[in-house]
Write a protein that holds these residues in place. Sequence first.
Motif, PDB file in Angstrom:
ATOM      1  N   SER A   8       0.847  -1.191   0.000  1.00 48.81           N
ATOM      2  CA  SER A   8       0.000   0.000   0.000  1.00 48.81           C
ATOM      3  C   SER A   8       0.876   1.232   0.000  1.00 48.81           C
ATOM      4  CB  SER A   8      -0.955  -0.009   1.204  1.00 48.81           C
ATOM      5  OG  SER A   8      -1.949   0.984   1.030  1.00 48.81           O
ATOM      6  N   SER A   9       0.374   2.300   0.588  1.00 45.92           N
ATOM      7  CA  SER A   9       1.057   3.587   0.597  1.00 45.92           C
ATOM      8  C   SER A   9       1.085   4.157   2.006  1.00 45.92           C
ATOM      9  CB  SER A   9       0.304   4.556  -0.326  1.00 45.92           C
ATOM     10  OG  SER A   9       0.732   5.881  -0.131  1.00 45.92           O
ATOM     11  N   LEU A  88      -3.039  -6.035  -2.031  1.00 42.20           N
ATOM     12  CA  LEU A  88      -2.824  -4.678  -2.524  1.00 42.20           C
ATOM     13  C   LEU A  88      -3.962  -3.816  -1.980  1.00 42.20           C
ATOM     14  CD1 LEU A  88      -1.241  -2.719  -4.395  1.00 42.20           C
ATOM     15  CD2 LEU A  88      -2.837  -3.384  -6.210  1.00 42.20           C
ATOM     16  N   ILE A  89      -3.622  -2.897  -1.086  1.00 39.67           N
ATOM     17  CA  ILE A  89      -4.612  -2.075  -0.396  1.00 39.67           C
ATOM     18  C   ILE A  89      -4.672  -0.717  -1.096  1.00 39.67           C
ATOM     19  CG2 ILE A  89      -5.302  -1.088   1.815  1.00 39.67           C
ATOM     20  CD1 ILE A  89      -3.320  -3.207   3.104  1.00 39.67           C
ATOM     21  N   ALA A  96       3.679  -0.016  -4.859  1.00 41.99           N
ATOM     22  CA  ALA A  96       2.785  -1.096  -4.443  1.00 41.99           C
ATOM     23  C   ALA A  96       2.236  -1.843  -5.649  1.00 41.99           C
ATOM     24  CB  ALA A  96       1.649  -0.547  -3.584  1.00 41.99           C
ATOM     25  N   HIS A  97       1.959  -1.129  -6.734  1.00 43.75           N
ATOM     26  CA  HIS A  97       1.483  -1.799  -7.945  1.00 43.75           C
ATOM     27  C   HIS A  97       2.576  -2.652  -8.573  1.00 43.75           C
ATOM     28  CE1 HIS A  97      -1.947   0.919  -7.562  1.00 43.75           C
ATOM     29  NE2 HIS A  97      -2.581   0.024  -8.296  1.00 43.75           N
ATOM     30  N   LEU A  98       3.821  -2.188  -8.533  1.00 40.51           N
ATOM     31  CA  LEU A  98       4.932  -3.022  -9.010  1.00 40.51           C
ATOM     32  C   LEU A  98       5.059  -4.274  -8.149  1.00 40.51           C
ATOM     33  CD1 LEU A  98       7.622  -0.321  -9.808  1.00 40.51           C
ATOM     34  CD2 LEU A  98       6.702  -1.993 -11.418  1.00 40.51           C
ATOM     35  N   GLU A  99       4.906  -4.113  -6.834  1.00 40.78           N
ATOM     36  CA  GLU A  99       4.976  -5.265  -5.930  1.00 40.78           C
ATOM     37  C   GLU A  99       3.875  -6.271  -6.263  1.00 40.78           C
ATOM     38  OE1 GLU A  99       6.836  -2.617  -2.261  1.00 40.78           O
ATOM     39  OE2 GLU A  99       4.673  -2.951  -2.372  1.00 40.78           O
ATOM     40  N   ALA A 100       2.653  -5.789  -6.443  1.00 33.53           N
ATOM     41  CA  ALA A 100       1.541  -6.691  -6.778  1.00 33.53           C
ATOM     42  C   ALA A 100       1.804  -7.378  -8.117  1.00 33.53           C
ATOM     43  CB  ALA A 100       0.227  -5.918  -6.815  1.00 33.53           C
ATOM     44  N   ARG A 109      -0.457 -15.729  -5.068  1.00 28.18           N
ATOM     45  CA  ARG A 109      -1.791 -15.147  -4.889  1.00 28.18           C
ATOM     46  C   ARG A 109      -1.685 -13.630  -4.722  1.00 28.18           C
ATOM     47  NH1 ARG A 109      -6.430 -17.683  -3.334  1.00 28.18           N
ATOM     48  NH2 ARG A 109      -8.034 -16.237  -2.667  1.00 28.18           N
ATOM     49  N   CYS A 110      -2.588 -12.912  -5.385  1.00 25.32           N
ATOM     50  CA  CYS A 110      -2.650 -11.457  -5.283  1.00 25.32           C
ATOM     51  C   CYS A 110      -4.106 -11.044  -5.131  1.00 25.32           C
ATOM     52  CB  CYS A 110      -2.033 -10.789  -6.511  1.00 25.32           C
ATOM     53  SG  CYS A 110      -2.070  -8.991  -6.421  1.00 25.32           S
ATOM     54  N   ILE A 111      -4.400 -10.406  -4.018  1.00 26.24           N
ATOM     55  CA  ILE A 111      -5.753  -9.946  -3.719  1.00 26.24           C
ATOM     56  C   ILE A 111      -5.734  -8.416  -3.736  1.00 26.24           C
ATOM     57  CG2 ILE A 111      -7.572  -9.861  -1.982  1.00 26.24           C
ATOM     58  CD1 ILE A 111      -6.458 -12.561  -0.911  1.00 26.24           C
ATOM     59  N   ILE A 112      -6.637  -7.842  -4.506  1.00 30.37           N
ATOM     60  CA  ILE A 112      -6.759  -6.389  -4.533  1.00 30.37           C
ATOM     61  C   ILE A 112      -7.947  -5.994  -3.655  1.00 30.37           C
ATOM     62  CG2 ILE A 112      -7.235  -4.354  -5.955  1.00 30.37           C
ATOM     63  CD1 ILE A 112      -5.907  -5.838  -8.300  1.00 30.37           C
ATOM     64  N   LEU A 113      -7.688  -5.082  -2.727  1.00 34.57           N
ATOM     65  CA  LEU A 113      -8.750  -4.513  -1.898  1.00 34.57           C
ATOM     66  C   LEU A 113      -9.013  -3.101  -2.412  1.00 34.57           C
ATOM     67  CD1 LEU A 113     -10.737  -4.407   0.433  1.00 34.57           C
ATOM     68  CD2 LEU A 113      -8.808  -3.853   1.958  1.00 34.57           C
ATOM     69  N   THR A 114     -10.124  -2.936  -3.096  1.00 37.60           N
ATOM     70  CA  THR A 114     -10.479  -1.640  -3.673  1.00 37.60           C
ATOM     71  C   THR A 114     -11.661  -1.048  -2.937  1.00 37.60           C
ATOM     72  OG1 THR A 114     -10.854  -0.464  -5.766  1.00 37.60           O
ATOM     73  CG2 THR A 114     -12.005  -2.573  -5.474  1.00 37.60           C
TER      74      THR A 114
END
Length: 145
Positions: A8-9, A88-89, A96-100, A109-114
């Motif tokens: 995240s940030s 990814l929060i 953070a987007h590069l990390e995801a 596994r990659c979960i996006i929390l939007t």
Amino acid sequence: MARIYAASSWRNEKQPAIVEALRGEGHEVYDFRNPFNGVPGFAWSEIDPHWQAWSAARYRELLTTSAIAARGFVSDLRGMQWADTCVLILPCGRSAHLEAGWFCGQGKRCIILTQDGEEPELMALLATDICVSIDEVLTALRRAA
């Protein structure tokens, strides 16, 4: 339980509470604000308080030569390698987007929390799950267990 990299940030005020919710469910969580190595999380201002005025050339120079940047990078990269899941929060920045994206490329596994108000992103389809609440994230993690 999952080993989670919370991407995240620093500007995301919800990130600490989400890390705690994940830990409350028994997951191990790498938190970039408080990494495992005990050194406070990386901030560009550690290198130079006027970092926002850097030229592109100065950014590149300090990214590739600063011991402080190297320490922060290695800490986060080790956290990513350790984790089996990225959450990814949103909202968050480019790192953070590069990390995801790294997690997706590694087949992890990659979960996006939007949330409402976030700009849609086509490449979010790379993620394993797209969730709109912490409850949905926790449910997705239970399904994977």
